[in-house]
Design a protein around this motif. Structure first.
Motif, PDB file in Angstrom:
ATOM      1  N   GLU A  66       0.904  -1.203   0.081  1.00 56.14           N
ATOM      2  CA  GLU A  66      -0.073  -0.025   0.103  1.00 56.14           C
ATOM      3  C   GLU A  66       0.891   1.218   0.000  1.00 56.14           C
ATOM      4  OE1 GLU A  66      -2.380  -0.074   3.351  1.00 56.14           O
ATOM      5  OE2 GLU A  66      -3.602  -1.903   2.457  1.00 56.14           O
ATOM      6  N   ILE A  67       1.909   1.367   0.689  1.00 55.62           N
ATOM      7  CA  ILE A  67       2.801   2.398   1.060  1.00 55.62           C
ATOM      8  C   ILE A  67       3.502   2.707  -0.602  1.00 55.62           C
ATOM      9  CG2 ILE A  67       4.832   3.413   2.033  1.00 55.62           C
ATOM     10  CD1 ILE A  67       3.925   1.940   4.587  1.00 55.62           C
ATOM     11  N   LYS A  68       3.911   1.554  -1.022  1.00 55.52           N
ATOM     12  CA  LYS A  68       4.656   1.368  -2.339  1.00 55.52           C
ATOM     13  C   LYS A  68       3.646   2.219  -3.438  1.00 55.52           C
ATOM     14  CE  LYS A  68       7.175  -1.075  -5.786  1.00 55.52           C
ATOM     15  NZ  LYS A  68       7.697  -2.468  -6.164  1.00 55.52           N
ATOM     16  N   SER A  69       2.494   1.482  -3.358  1.00 57.48           N
ATOM     17  CA  SER A  69       1.440   2.222  -4.384  1.00 57.48           C
ATOM     18  C   SER A  69       1.020   3.696  -4.097  1.00 57.48           C
ATOM     19  CB  SER A  69       0.382   1.390  -4.453  1.00 57.48           C
ATOM     20  OG  SER A  69      -0.398   1.382  -3.321  1.00 57.48           O
ATOM     21  N   TYR A  70       0.988   4.037  -2.961  1.00 58.18           N
ATOM     22  CA  TYR A  70       0.676   5.468  -2.709  1.00 58.18           C
ATOM     23  C   TYR A  70       1.928   6.322  -3.044  1.00 58.18           C
ATOM     24  CZ  TYR A  70      -0.042   9.692   0.008  1.00 58.18           C
ATOM     25  OH  TYR A  70      -0.259  10.989   0.529  1.00 58.18           O
ATOM     26  N   ILE A  75       4.404  10.071  -6.917  1.00 60.24           N
ATOM     27  CA  ILE A  75       5.556  10.593  -7.838  1.00 60.24           C
ATOM     28  C   ILE A  75       5.182  10.642  -9.481  1.00 60.24           C
ATOM     29  CG2 ILE A  75       7.488   9.802  -8.672  1.00 60.24           C
ATOM     30  CD1 ILE A  75       8.263   8.662  -5.848  1.00 60.24           C
ATOM     31  N   GLY A  76       4.123   9.788  -9.848  1.00 58.88           N
ATOM     32  CA  GLY A  76       3.536   9.701 -10.960  1.00 58.88           C
ATOM     33  C   GLY A  76       2.803  10.870 -11.357  1.00 58.88           C
TER      34      GLY A  76
END
Length: 78
Positions: A66-70, A75-76
């Motif tokens: 979840e943290i990585k996707s957030y 950033i995207g």
């Protein structure tokens, strides 16, 4: 120690503990006709250990995903 080796050791010990608890419980029941308190305590402890190994690992992987996707979504967008 790599993360993969650490996970294998954790899962292996959890499965071995569960199996030992089941075997001890079945042996106690079939040899004595009942399951004594010490065996029940040991079986409970094996379940707590295995549950904590599987549960904590799953929780950490879920939260890190979840943290990585957030972070990726923030950033995207920039």
């Amino acid at each position: 120690m790599t993360s993969d080796a650490k996970d294998k050791i954790q899962y292996t010990t959890a499965v071995v503990m569960l199996m030992s608890g089941m075997v001890l419980t079945f042996c106690s029941f079939f040899m004595n006709g009942d399951v004594v308190d010490g065996v029940l305590w040991y079986a409970g402890q094996t379940m707590v250990y295995a549950g904590s190994i599987f549960g904590i690992t799953m929780y950490i992987r879920t939260k890190s995903g979840e943290i990585k996707s957030y972070i990726d979504s923030k950033i995207g967008n920039q």
